[in-house]
Scaffold this motif. Structure first.
Motif, PDB file in Angstrom:
ATOM      1  N   LEU A 224       0.830  -1.207   0.000  1.00  0.00           N
ATOM      2  CA  LEU A 224       0.000   0.000   0.000  1.00  0.00           C
ATOM      3  C   LEU A 224       0.862   1.254   0.000  1.00  0.00           C
ATOM      4  O   LEU A 224       0.652   2.170  -0.813  1.00  0.00           O
ATOM      5  CB  LEU A 224      -0.913  -0.013   1.225  1.00  0.00           C
ATOM      6  CG  LEU A 224      -1.711   1.269   1.470  1.00  0.00           C
ATOM      7  CD1 LEU A 224      -2.815   1.419   0.437  1.00  0.00           C
ATOM      8  CD2 LEU A 224      -2.296   1.302   2.876  1.00  0.00           C
ATOM      9  N   LEU A 225       1.838   1.312   0.901  1.00  0.00           N
ATOM     10  CA  LEU A 225       2.681   2.511   0.987  1.00  0.00           C
ATOM     11  C   LEU A 225       3.639   2.622  -0.183  1.00  0.00           C
ATOM     12  O   LEU A 225       4.172   3.708  -0.445  1.00  0.00           O
ATOM     13  CB  LEU A 225       3.453   2.509   2.306  1.00  0.00           C
ATOM     14  CG  LEU A 225       2.588   2.602   3.571  1.00  0.00           C
ATOM     15  CD1 LEU A 225       3.456   2.703   4.805  1.00  0.00           C
ATOM     16  CD2 LEU A 225       1.642   3.796   3.501  1.00  0.00           C
ATOM     17  N   ASN A 226       3.883   1.528  -0.904  1.00  0.00           N
ATOM     18  CA  ASN A 226       4.703   1.614  -2.114  1.00  0.00           C
ATOM     19  C   ASN A 226       4.036   2.455  -3.192  1.00  0.00           C
ATOM     20  O   ASN A 226       4.710   2.949  -4.104  1.00  0.00           O
ATOM     21  CB  ASN A 226       4.995   0.211  -2.658  1.00  0.00           C
ATOM     22  CG  ASN A 226       6.034  -0.527  -1.838  1.00  0.00           C
ATOM     23  OD1 ASN A 226       6.841   0.089  -1.126  1.00  0.00           O
ATOM     24  ND2 ASN A 226       6.024  -1.839  -1.909  1.00  0.00           N
ATOM     25  N   GLN A 227       2.727   2.627  -3.107  1.00  0.00           N
ATOM     26  CA  GLN A 227       2.013   3.454  -4.072  1.00  0.00           C
ATOM     27  C   GLN A 227       2.193   4.941  -3.805  1.00  0.00           C
ATOM     28  O   GLN A 227       1.851   5.759  -4.661  1.00  0.00           O
ATOM     29  CB  GLN A 227       0.520   3.108  -4.039  1.00  0.00           C
ATOM     30  CG  GLN A 227       0.207   1.647  -4.305  1.00  0.00           C
ATOM     31  CD  GLN A 227      -1.268   1.340  -4.114  1.00  0.00           C
ATOM     32  OE1 GLN A 227      -2.129   2.210  -4.241  1.00  0.00           O
ATOM     33  NE2 GLN A 227      -1.578   0.085  -3.800  1.00  0.00           N
ATOM     34  N   ILE A 228       2.719   5.307  -2.633  1.00  0.00           N
ATOM     35  CA  ILE A 228       2.886   6.709  -2.257  1.00  0.00           C
ATOM     36  C   ILE A 228       4.306   7.146  -2.620  1.00  0.00           C
ATOM     37  O   ILE A 228       5.282   6.442  -2.344  1.00  0.00           O
ATOM     38  CB  ILE A 228       2.627   6.907  -0.761  1.00  0.00           C
ATOM     39  CG1 ILE A 228       1.226   6.408  -0.405  1.00  0.00           C
ATOM     40  CG2 ILE A 228       2.782   8.365  -0.373  1.00  0.00           C
ATOM     41  CD1 ILE A 228       0.897   6.513   1.071  1.00  0.00           C
ATOM     42  N   ASP A 229       4.424   8.307  -3.230  1.00  0.00           N
ATOM     43  CA  ASP A 229       5.723   8.839  -3.610  1.00  0.00           C
ATOM     44  C   ASP A 229       6.562   9.140  -2.373  1.00  0.00           C
ATOM     45  O   ASP A 229       6.043   9.420  -1.292  1.00  0.00           O
ATOM     46  CB  ASP A 229       5.560  10.110  -4.447  1.00  0.00           C
ATOM     47  CG  ASP A 229       4.870   9.834  -5.776  1.00  0.00           C
ATOM     48  OD1 ASP A 229       4.933   8.677  -6.239  1.00  0.00           O
ATOM     49  OD2 ASP A 229       4.265  10.775  -6.333  1.00  0.00           O
ATOM     50  N   ASP A 230       7.883   9.130  -2.571  1.00  0.00           N
ATOM     51  CA  ASP A 230       8.795   9.428  -1.473  1.00  0.00           C
ATOM     52  C   ASP A 230       8.595  10.849  -0.952  1.00  0.00           C
ATOM     53  O   ASP A 230       8.783  11.108   0.244  1.00  0.00           O
ATOM     54  CB  ASP A 230      10.241   9.245  -1.937  1.00  0.00           C
ATOM     55  CG  ASP A 230      10.573   7.785  -2.206  1.00  0.00           C
ATOM     56  OD1 ASP A 230       9.881   6.900  -1.649  1.00  0.00           O
ATOM     57  OD2 ASP A 230      11.514   7.515  -2.981  1.00  0.00           O
ATOM     58  N   ALA A 231       8.207  11.776  -1.840  1.00  0.00           N
ATOM     59  CA  ALA A 231       8.014  13.159  -1.397  1.00  0.00           C
ATOM     60  C   ALA A 231       6.864  13.281  -0.406  1.00  0.00           C
ATOM     61  O   ALA A 231       6.896  14.128   0.493  1.00  0.00           O
ATOM     62  CB  ALA A 231       7.762  14.057  -2.609  1.00  0.00           C
ATOM     63  N   ASP A 232       5.830  12.450  -0.547  1.00  0.00           N
ATOM     64  CA  ASP A 232       4.698  12.506   0.367  1.00  0.00           C
ATOM     65  C   ASP A 232       4.931  11.702   1.636  1.00  0.00           C
ATOM     66  O   ASP A 232       4.311  11.990   2.669  1.00  0.00           O
ATOM     67  CB  ASP A 232       3.436  11.983  -0.325  1.00  0.00           C
ATOM     68  CG  ASP A 232       2.963  12.884  -1.446  1.00  0.00           C
ATOM     69  OD1 ASP A 232       3.081  14.110  -1.285  1.00  0.00           O
ATOM     70  OD2 ASP A 232       2.488  12.370  -2.469  1.00  0.00           O
ATOM     71  N   LEU A 233       5.798  10.685   1.569  1.00  0.00           N
ATOM     72  CA  LEU A 233       6.002   9.810   2.727  1.00  0.00           C
ATOM     73  C   LEU A 233       7.215  10.192   3.555  1.00  0.00           C
ATOM     74  O   LEU A 233       7.257   9.919   4.764  1.00  0.00           O
ATOM     75  CB  LEU A 233       6.124   8.364   2.252  1.00  0.00           C
ATOM     76  CG  LEU A 233       6.101   7.278   3.327  1.00  0.00           C
ATOM     77  CD1 LEU A 233       4.801   7.318   4.115  1.00  0.00           C
ATOM     78  CD2 LEU A 233       6.306   5.902   2.720  1.00  0.00           C
ATOM     79  N   ALA A 234       8.220  10.807   2.940  1.00  0.00           N
ATOM     80  CA  ALA A 234       9.452  11.124   3.655  1.00  0.00           C
ATOM     81  C   ALA A 234       9.186  12.081   4.816  1.00  0.00           C
ATOM     82  O   ALA A 234       8.488  13.094   4.657  1.00  0.00           O
ATOM     83  CB  ALA A 234      10.475  11.734   2.699  1.00  0.00           C
ATOM     84  N   ASP A 235       9.699  11.747   5.990  1.00  0.00           N
ATOM     85  CA  ASP A 235       9.610  12.539   7.210  1.00  0.00           C
ATOM     86  C   ASP A 235       8.174  12.672   7.723  1.00  0.00           C
ATOM     87  O   ASP A 235       7.900  13.496   8.594  1.00  0.00           O
ATOM     88  CB  ASP A 235      10.217  13.936   7.018  1.00  0.00           C
ATOM     89  CG  ASP A 235      10.673  14.533   8.342  1.00  0.00           C
ATOM     90  OD1 ASP A 235      11.117  13.777   9.229  1.00  0.00           O
ATOM     91  OD2 ASP A 235      10.574  15.763   8.502  1.00  0.00           O
TER      92      ASP A 235
END
Length: 431
Positions: A224-235
């Motif tokens: 599921l979280l693989n669908q989210i870009d790094d910019a939205d998930l980082a920090d």
């Protein structure tokens, strides 16, 4: 009045103020048409015999379900049949020169296409369309709705947003939780579950994923979280319930550069017993919060202990939240004690901030699941053809997010305000 295919399509007479402001302000990227955004969704049909473009069908379904009272595929097909020629032309539907009209997809066509789609791709396309509309800071709703009406929830949300926030949050927070679509069942009799990642505060769905019949939520967390870009998930801080208090989840978030706030219950018996044995009697209460609402009084006392070397990866702080609740007019209090752990040290997240994230996790229940159940009648829907239940859940999330960003705090009021077709098309920039 008939509009031939070569003629320009007239613009809607009454665009939605919120989207018009965003498009003209220059502070956001140009808002793409929803039809153009759906071009990225993979078409599961073969090349032979395809009459309608997939992007046109998906945009039709979203627009048809947006008005109040259109909660089923049957109602969506009826909405399409009642559309005017110029409105059908805006969706790039095929034109029949001999009949002199645009072709309209039948209910059978809509059911067949929706049942074969990938819900994750549709959810990703919906978030890609919403992303340019997302504000840099928290959304401050107007004291009245964009169409001039007044709602009690609208006034309350405006007062809350304009009031100084006593607990400033330094990071974004994402809630991950699953939901059972109670009215839908697969061919083998199993129920359909959908796992979603939702932003705290506005409840915008970043990603969703249907859970297979022979698995559960735990192995679907990382996909599921693989669908989210790094910019939205980082920090960002990912909040989950006790089911996802897994060591593999903590390692995964650490590798993605995100943080976690996990609730611990007796499903992790060794860890729960270790947390309960900490010297809480010697730890002072460093945060108190009293609130009123939903017919009850609620008091929360938060204690925090800095730890290192727990039986959980990267853990830095442990919280004990004691909740006491009492109904209005009652004398007896009910109490509950909750433990939570996070990988953020004390200098990066204090007790008040962590407690706010713990309460914000209920955004996924109050803003997402409740709205889909009550406003869209999701649990009453008995649609069960292949992937259709999960696809319709993604459609409802997109509609809810679009109405919220258009300025409607109450989703039901927003649907009632879009009974006219030109307002629906303007909401999704279809002109």
């Amino acid at each position: 009045m008939f509009v031939p295919p070569s003629s320009p399509i007239p613009a809607p007479a009454c665009p939605v103020p919120r989207l018009e402001t965003l498009a003209e302000s220059g502070t956001r990227d140009e808002v793409r048409s929803l039809v153009a955004e759906f071009e990225a969704v993979t078409d599961p049909r073969g090349a032979c015999g395809v009459r309608y473009r997939l992007a046109s069908l998906l945009a039709l379904v979203v627009c048809a379900i947006t008005p109040a009272g259109h909660d089923s595929i049957t109602a969506a097909a009826e909405w399409c049949k009642r559309a005017a020629p110029e409105e059908l032309a805006a969706f790039n539907l095929p034109y029949h020169p001999l009949l002199g009209r645009y072709r309209v997809p039948s209910e059978k066509t809509l059911r067949s296409v929706l049942g074969r789609l990938n819900p994750a791709e549709l959810s990703a396309a919906g978030y890609a369309w919403l992303h340019p509309l997302l504000p840099d800071g928290p959304v401050v709703p107007a004291p009245q709705m964009p169409d001039g009406g007044v709602e009690r929830e609208q006034r309350r949300a405006h007062q809350t947003a304009t009031r100084a926030d006593p607990i400033p949050r330094r990071r974004r927070a994402i809630a991950v939780d699953g939901k059972c679509l109670r009215g839908a069942r697969r061919a083998d009799g199993s129920r359909v579950f959908v796992l979603s990642a939702v932003r705290h505060g506005d409840g915008i769905t970043l990603a969703s994923r249907e859970i297979g019949a022979k698995t559960n939520e735990i192995p679907e967390f990382a996909p599921l979280l693989n669908q989210i870009d790094d910019a939205d998930l980082a920090d960002a801080v990912v909040t989950v319930d006790a089911l996802h208090a897994q060591r593999t989840h903590a390692d995964y978030l650490h590798q993605r550069g995100a943080h976690y706030l996990l609730t611990i219950k007796n499903n992790q018996w060794n860890l729960a017993r270790q947390l309960q044995r900490l010297p809480w009697s010697e730890v002072p209460v460093i945060h108190r919060d009293d609130s009123r609402g939903h017919g009850r009084l609620e008091r929360r006392h938060v204690q925090v202990v800095t730890v290192d070397g727990l039986l959980f990866p990267h853990a830095r702080q442990v919280l004990r939240i004691q909740r006491k609740r009492r109904l209005y007019g009652a004398k007896k209090w009910s109490s509950q004690t909750v433990y939570a752990i996070t990988d953020l040290p004390a200098e990066q997240a204090d007790a008040a901030e962590i407690a706010a994230w713990a309460r914000g996790h209920w955004t996924v229940e109050n803003t997402v699941h409740w709205v889909r159940d009550v406003v869209f009648g999701e649990d009453k829907s008995q649609v069960r053809t292949h992937n259709t239940p999960a696809v319709l859940a993604a459609v409802r999330d997109l509609i809810r997010g679009a109405l919220h960003l258009a300025g409607y705090v109450n989703t039901a009021a927003g649907r009632r305000a879009h009974t006219e077709r030109h307002r629906v098309l303007a909401l999704y920039s279809i002109t």
